[in-house]
Write a protein that holds these residues in place. Structure first.
Motif, mmCIF file in Angstrom:
data_model
loop_
_atom_site.group_PDB
_atom_site.id
_atom_site.type_symbol
_atom_site.label_atom_id
_atom_site.label_comp_id
_atom_site.label_asym_id
_atom_site.label_seq_id
_atom_site.Cartn_x
_atom_site.Cartn_y
_atom_site.Cartn_z
ATOM 1 N N ALA A 1 0.818 -1.219 0.000
ATOM 2 C CA ALA A 1 0.000 0.000 0.000
ATOM 3 C C ALA A 1 0.851 1.268 0.000
ATOM 4 C CB ALA A 1 -0.926 -0.006 1.215
ATOM 5 N N HIS A 2 2.019 1.193 0.632
ATOM 6 C CA HIS A 2 2.899 2.364 0.785
ATOM 7 C C HIS A 2 4.347 1.943 0.551
ATOM 8 C CE1 HIS A 2 -0.496 4.559 2.470
ATOM 9 N NE2 HIS A 2 -0.736 3.480 3.187
ATOM 10 N N ASP B 1 7.064 3.312 -0.277
ATOM 11 C CA ASP B 1 8.159 4.126 0.253
ATOM 12 C C ASP B 1 8.468 3.834 1.716
ATOM 13 O OD1 ASP B 1 8.605 5.318 -2.183
ATOM 14 O OD2 ASP B 1 7.400 7.098 -1.734
ATOM 15 N N MET B 2 7.601 3.103 2.384
ATOM 16 C CA MET B 2 7.866 2.728 3.781
ATOM 17 C C MET B 2 9.086 1.821 3.901
ATOM 18 S SD MET B 2 5.833 4.180 6.000
ATOM 19 C CE MET B 2 6.039 3.111 7.416
#
Length: 129
Positions: A92-93, A95-96
């Protein structure tokens, strides 16, 4: 409105969550509100007790806090070897993958702190680099 928790107590709780399981239990029993409290070590370096346990690889402290309702994050999930949670967050993210936890400790270092039980998470994170 609830009374504020004394800052010295928050600092003590987060400090001991780095490795003193008995003290963590004692303090949480004394003040249940500590479960969600966080301490700023300076310069915006915020840390919860769960965050402290996570980067130190203290599965016992982390699971104790989670069993009492602490809010899991990607760093604790990585240390605990919760591959499905880590994958879901990173899908979902993406860049985490570069996110830093307390003390600017990278996500992969949290997974490595989990030892053998987090090996699948370490391998997954390495595959994304």
């Amino acid at each position: 409105m609830a009374e504020s928790i004394k800052p010295e107590l928050v600092k003590e709780f987060v400090y001991h969550a780095h490795g003193d399981f008995e003290k963590v239990k004692e303090l949480l029993e004394q003040e249940p509100g500590l479960l969600h409290a966080s301490w700023d070590w300076g310069g915006g370096d915020w840390e919860t007790a769960l965050g402290a346990a996570a980067h130190m690889g203290r599965r016992d402290i982390a699971t104790y806090l989670l069993d009492r309702g602490a809010r899991i994050d990607i760093f604790a999930a990585a240390m605990l070897g919760e591959l499905a949670i880590v994958k879901a967050i990173l899908e979902a993210h993406p860049d985490m993958i570069n996110a830093k936890g307390p003390h600017t400790i990278p996500l992969i270092d949290h997974a490595k702190a989990g030892g053998d039980s987090a090996l699948a998470v370490v391998k997954y994170l390495e595959s994304l680099k």
